[in-house]
Motif scaffolding. Sequence first.
Motif, PDB file in Angstrom:
ATOM      1  N   LEU A 125      -0.431 -38.226 -17.982  1.00  0.00           N
ATOM      2  CA  LEU A 125       0.518 -39.104 -17.217  1.00  0.00           C
ATOM      3  C   LEU A 125       1.143 -38.173 -16.518  1.00  0.00           C
ATOM      4  O   LEU A 125       1.634 -38.556 -15.125  1.00  0.00           O
ATOM      5  N   VAL A 126       1.607 -37.165 -16.920  1.00  0.00           N
ATOM      6  CA  VAL A 126       2.667 -36.158 -15.912  1.00  0.00           C
ATOM      7  C   VAL A 126       1.745 -35.778 -14.829  1.00  0.00           C
ATOM      8  O   VAL A 126       2.198 -35.645 -13.821  1.00  0.00           O
ATOM      9  N   ALA A 127       0.692 -35.116 -15.178  1.00  0.00           N
ATOM     10  CA  ALA A 127      -0.199 -34.641 -14.044  1.00  0.00           C
ATOM     11  C   ALA A 127      -0.716 -35.804 -13.091  1.00  0.00           C
ATOM     12  O   ALA A 127      -0.819 -35.557 -11.820  1.00  0.00           O
ATOM     13  N   ALA A 128      -0.860 -37.179 -13.604  1.00  0.00           N
ATOM     14  CA  ALA A 128      -0.995 -38.121 -12.870  1.00  0.00           C
ATOM     15  C   ALA A 128       0.016 -38.919 -11.672  1.00  0.00           C
ATOM     16  O   ALA A 128       0.087 -39.613 -11.018  1.00  0.00           O
ATOM     17  N   ASP A 129       1.182 -38.316 -12.256  1.00  0.00           N
ATOM     18  CA  ASP A 129       2.507 -38.442 -11.561  1.00  0.00           C
ATOM     19  C   ASP A 129       2.707 -39.948 -11.744  1.00  0.00           C
ATOM     20  O   ASP A 129       3.055 -40.845 -10.553  1.00  0.00           O
ATOM     21  N   VAL A 130       2.696 -40.468 -12.708  1.00  0.00           N
ATOM     22  CA  VAL A 130       3.017 -42.023 -12.915  1.00  0.00           C
ATOM     23  C   VAL A 130       4.323 -42.182 -13.986  1.00  0.00           C
ATOM     24  O   VAL A 130       4.478 -43.450 -14.162  1.00  0.00           O
ATOM     25  N   LEU A 131       4.917 -41.266 -14.267  1.00  0.00           N
ATOM     26  CA  LEU A 131       5.831 -41.375 -15.494  1.00  0.00           C
ATOM     27  C   LEU A 131       7.538 -41.541 -14.490  1.00  0.00           C
ATOM     28  O   LEU A 131       8.368 -41.581 -15.303  1.00  0.00           O
ATOM     29  N   ASP A 132       7.610 -41.275 -13.173  1.00  0.00           N
ATOM     30  CA  ASP A 132       8.805 -41.129 -12.940  1.00  0.00           C
ATOM     31  C   ASP A 132       9.724 -42.531 -12.961  1.00  0.00           C
ATOM     32  O   ASP A 132       8.922 -43.687 -12.733  1.00  0.00           O
ATOM     33  N   TYR A 139       4.375 -36.557 -28.643  1.00  0.00           N
ATOM     34  CA  TYR A 139       4.848 -35.268 -29.417  1.00  0.00           C
ATOM     35  C   TYR A 139       5.945 -34.816 -29.030  1.00  0.00           C
ATOM     36  O   TYR A 139       6.125 -34.701 -27.805  1.00  0.00           O
ATOM     37  N   PRO A 140       7.153 -34.600 -29.868  1.00  0.00           N
ATOM     38  CA  PRO A 140       8.310 -33.682 -29.224  1.00  0.00           C
ATOM     39  C   PRO A 140       8.143 -32.810 -28.389  1.00  0.00           C
ATOM     40  O   PRO A 140       8.908 -32.570 -27.528  1.00  0.00           O
ATOM     41  N   GLY A 141       7.064 -31.942 -28.719  1.00  0.00           N
ATOM     42  CA  GLY A 141       6.915 -30.767 -27.848  1.00  0.00           C
ATOM     43  C   GLY A 141       6.630 -31.264 -26.204  1.00  0.00           C
ATOM     44  O   GLY A 141       6.688 -30.108 -25.416  1.00  0.00           O
ATOM     45  N   ILE A 142       6.263 -32.311 -26.106  1.00  0.00           N
ATOM     46  CA  ILE A 142       5.929 -32.795 -24.716  1.00  0.00           C
ATOM     47  C   ILE A 142       7.070 -33.288 -23.865  1.00  0.00           C
ATOM     48  O   ILE A 142       7.032 -33.729 -22.698  1.00  0.00           O
ATOM     49  N   ALA A 143       8.443 -33.522 -24.633  1.00  0.00           N
ATOM     50  CA  ALA A 143       9.389 -33.954 -24.072  1.00  0.00           C
ATOM     51  C   ALA A 143       9.958 -33.371 -22.765  1.00  0.00           C
ATOM     52  O   ALA A 143      10.084 -33.867 -21.942  1.00  0.00           O
ATOM     53  N   PRO A 144       9.915 -32.257 -22.465  1.00  0.00           N
ATOM     54  CA  PRO A 144      10.319 -31.323 -21.418  1.00  0.00           C
ATOM     55  C   PRO A 144       9.404 -31.579 -20.135  1.00  0.00           C
ATOM     56  O   PRO A 144      10.076 -31.998 -19.048  1.00  0.00           O
ATOM     57  N   ASP A 145       8.005 -31.802 -20.481  1.00  0.00           N
ATOM     58  CA  ASP A 145       7.268 -32.156 -19.536  1.00  0.00           C
ATOM     59  C   ASP A 145       7.375 -33.548 -18.826  1.00  0.00           C
ATOM     60  O   ASP A 145       7.385 -33.968 -17.834  1.00  0.00           O
ATOM     61  N   ILE A 146       7.755 -34.505 -19.903  1.00  0.00           N
ATOM     62  CA  ILE A 146       7.983 -35.944 -19.397  1.00  0.00           C
ATOM     63  C   ILE A 146       9.177 -36.050 -18.613  1.00  0.00           C
ATOM     64  O   ILE A 146       9.365 -36.630 -17.562  1.00  0.00           O
ATOM     65  N   GLU A 147      10.201 -35.264 -18.987  1.00  0.00           N
ATOM     66  CA  GLU A 147      11.652 -35.152 -18.377  1.00  0.00           C
ATOM     67  C   GLU A 147      11.473 -34.914 -17.077  1.00  0.00           C
ATOM     68  O   GLU A 147      12.124 -35.019 -15.984  1.00  0.00           O
ATOM     69  N   ALA A 148      10.522 -33.515 -16.892  1.00  0.00           N
ATOM     70  CA  ALA A 148      10.635 -32.859 -15.636  1.00  0.00           C
ATOM     71  C   ALA A 148       9.724 -33.627 -14.739  1.00  0.00           C
ATOM     72  O   ALA A 148       9.739 -33.427 -13.473  1.00  0.00           O
ATOM     73  N   GLY A 150      10.394 -36.866 -14.206  1.00  0.00           N
ATOM     74  CA  GLY A 150      11.135 -38.099 -14.079  1.00  0.00           C
ATOM     75  C   GLY A 150      11.024 -39.029 -15.050  1.00  0.00           C
ATOM     76  O   GLY A 150      11.907 -40.111 -14.735  1.00  0.00           O
ATOM     77  N   GLY A 151      10.443 -38.781 -16.107  1.00  0.00           N
ATOM     78  CA  GLY A 151      10.480 -39.954 -17.088  1.00  0.00           C
ATOM     79  C   GLY A 151      11.834 -39.547 -18.164  1.00  0.00           C
ATOM     80  O   GLY A 151      12.295 -38.461 -18.312  1.00  0.00           O
ATOM     81  N   GLU A 152      12.035 -40.520 -19.106  1.00  0.00           N
ATOM     82  CA  GLU A 152      12.964 -40.295 -20.065  1.00  0.00           C
ATOM     83  C   GLU A 152      12.312 -40.583 -21.522  1.00  0.00           C
ATOM     84  O   GLU A 152      11.366 -41.319 -21.762  1.00  0.00           O
ATOM     85  N   TRP A 153      12.311 -39.449 -22.345  1.00  0.00           N
ATOM     86  CA  TRP A 153      11.940 -39.507 -23.443  1.00  0.00           C
ATOM     87  C   TRP A 153      12.749 -39.878 -24.593  1.00  0.00           C
ATOM     88  O   TRP A 153      14.020 -39.841 -24.704  1.00  0.00           O
ATOM     89  N   VAL A 154      12.252 -40.957 -25.490  1.00  0.00           N
ATOM     90  CA  VAL A 154      12.822 -41.085 -26.580  1.00  0.00           C
ATOM     91  C   VAL A 154      12.197 -41.077 -27.747  1.00  0.00           C
ATOM     92  O   VAL A 154      10.890 -40.648 -27.857  1.00  0.00           O
ATOM     93  N   ASP A 155      12.649 -40.963 -28.918  1.00  0.00           N
ATOM     94  CA  ASP A 155      12.125 -40.458 -30.182  1.00  0.00           C
ATOM     95  C   ASP A 155      11.746 -41.756 -31.213  1.00  0.00           C
ATOM     96  O   ASP A 155      12.083 -41.839 -32.291  1.00  0.00           O
ATOM     97  N   GLU A 156      10.844 -42.624 -30.382  1.00  0.00           N
ATOM     98  CA  GLU A 156      10.451 -43.717 -31.465  1.00  0.00           C
ATOM     99  C   GLU A 156       9.206 -44.441 -30.521  1.00  0.00           C
ATOM    100  O   GLU A 156       9.217 -44.247 -29.328  1.00  0.00           O
ATOM    101  N   VAL A 157       8.415 -45.258 -31.056  1.00  0.00           N
ATOM    102  CA  VAL A 157       7.306 -45.840 -30.299  1.00  0.00           C
ATOM    103  C   VAL A 157       8.099 -46.766 -29.113  1.00  0.00           C
ATOM    104  O   VAL A 157       9.212 -47.473 -29.681  1.00  0.00           O
ATOM    105  N   THR A 158       7.548 -46.705 -28.015  1.00  0.00           N
ATOM    106  CA  THR A 158       8.158 -47.128 -26.911  1.00  0.00           C
ATOM    107  C   THR A 158       7.178 -48.017 -26.193  1.00  0.00           C
ATOM    108  O   THR A 158       6.195 -47.777 -25.992  1.00  0.00           O
ATOM    109  N   VAL A 159       7.857 -49.347 -25.885  1.00  0.00           N
ATOM    110  CA  VAL A 159       7.020 -50.234 -24.569  1.00  0.00           C
ATOM    111  C   VAL A 159       8.096 -50.311 -23.667  1.00  0.00           C
ATOM    112  O   VAL A 159       9.240 -50.567 -23.423  1.00  0.00           O
ATOM    113  N   ASP A 160       7.317 -49.766 -22.546  1.00  0.00           N
ATOM    114  CA  ASP A 160       8.032 -49.719 -20.986  1.00  0.00           C
ATOM    115  C   ASP A 160       7.017 -50.436 -20.269  1.00  0.00           C
ATOM    116  O   ASP A 160       5.987 -50.154 -19.641  1.00  0.00           O
ATOM    117  N   GLY A 161       7.389 -51.887 -20.216  1.00  0.00           N
ATOM    118  CA  GLY A 161       6.415 -52.898 -19.406  1.00  0.00           C
ATOM    119  C   GLY A 161       5.026 -53.001 -20.156  1.00  0.00           C
ATOM    120  O   GLY A 161       4.876 -53.158 -21.430  1.00  0.00           O
TER     121      GLY A 161
END
Length: 198
Positions: A125-132, A139-148, A150-161
């Motif tokens: 998703l990061v490479a597809a540029d769809v997380l902004d 996996y917690p180690g991916i959090a910095p990639d998500i935040e870079a 433009g996404g917001e990382w949370v530590d639980e199962v998440t539904v966004d739309g």
Amino acid sequence: MTGKSLVMIVGDYVEDYEAMVPFQALQVVGHDVDVVCPDKEAGDRVKTAVHDERGAQTYSELEGHELPLNATFAEIDPAEYDGLVLPGGRAPEYLRLHDAVLETVRHFFEADKPAAVLCHAPLILVAADVLDGRTCTSYPGIAPDIEAAGGEWVDEVTVDGTLVTGRLYNDHPEWLREFIEVLGTEIEHGDPVTAPTD
């Protein structure tokens, strides 16, 4: 219930449980799941990896099963599918380098179709540029990639739309339950069957 048509994109060393369990569970509730891999055809197989926390600072990786593909990636049309499943493991590291994978993923986000993404798969998703502007987990180690991205990382199962994300295979019950709900799946339970008695 009318089942949905789903596509699961995998590659060699996809995480074993993260591919096998959703593939089977989504079929159990009536959905059709096409499992595809770039540069492979229906009838081919991908190798899986089993990841386990064994007291080290990160997970270990062991060879798992071989997962058969039941469709050919080069022949699929994303417009014909109702939803997308992206399991984690080692595969997302290189699947994100395939332009056709990124184009397929973008279709689901642009069309606002349900997407279930787990563990390391948000790398795609990061490479597809769809997380902004989206909220998700991984996996917690991916959090910095998500935040870079433009996404917001949370530590639980998440539904966004229509995006449902989980951290790892331990999240399967909640992650799959949420995805099934986003798909609009209605599960009908019949009367329990009891064994005849003499």
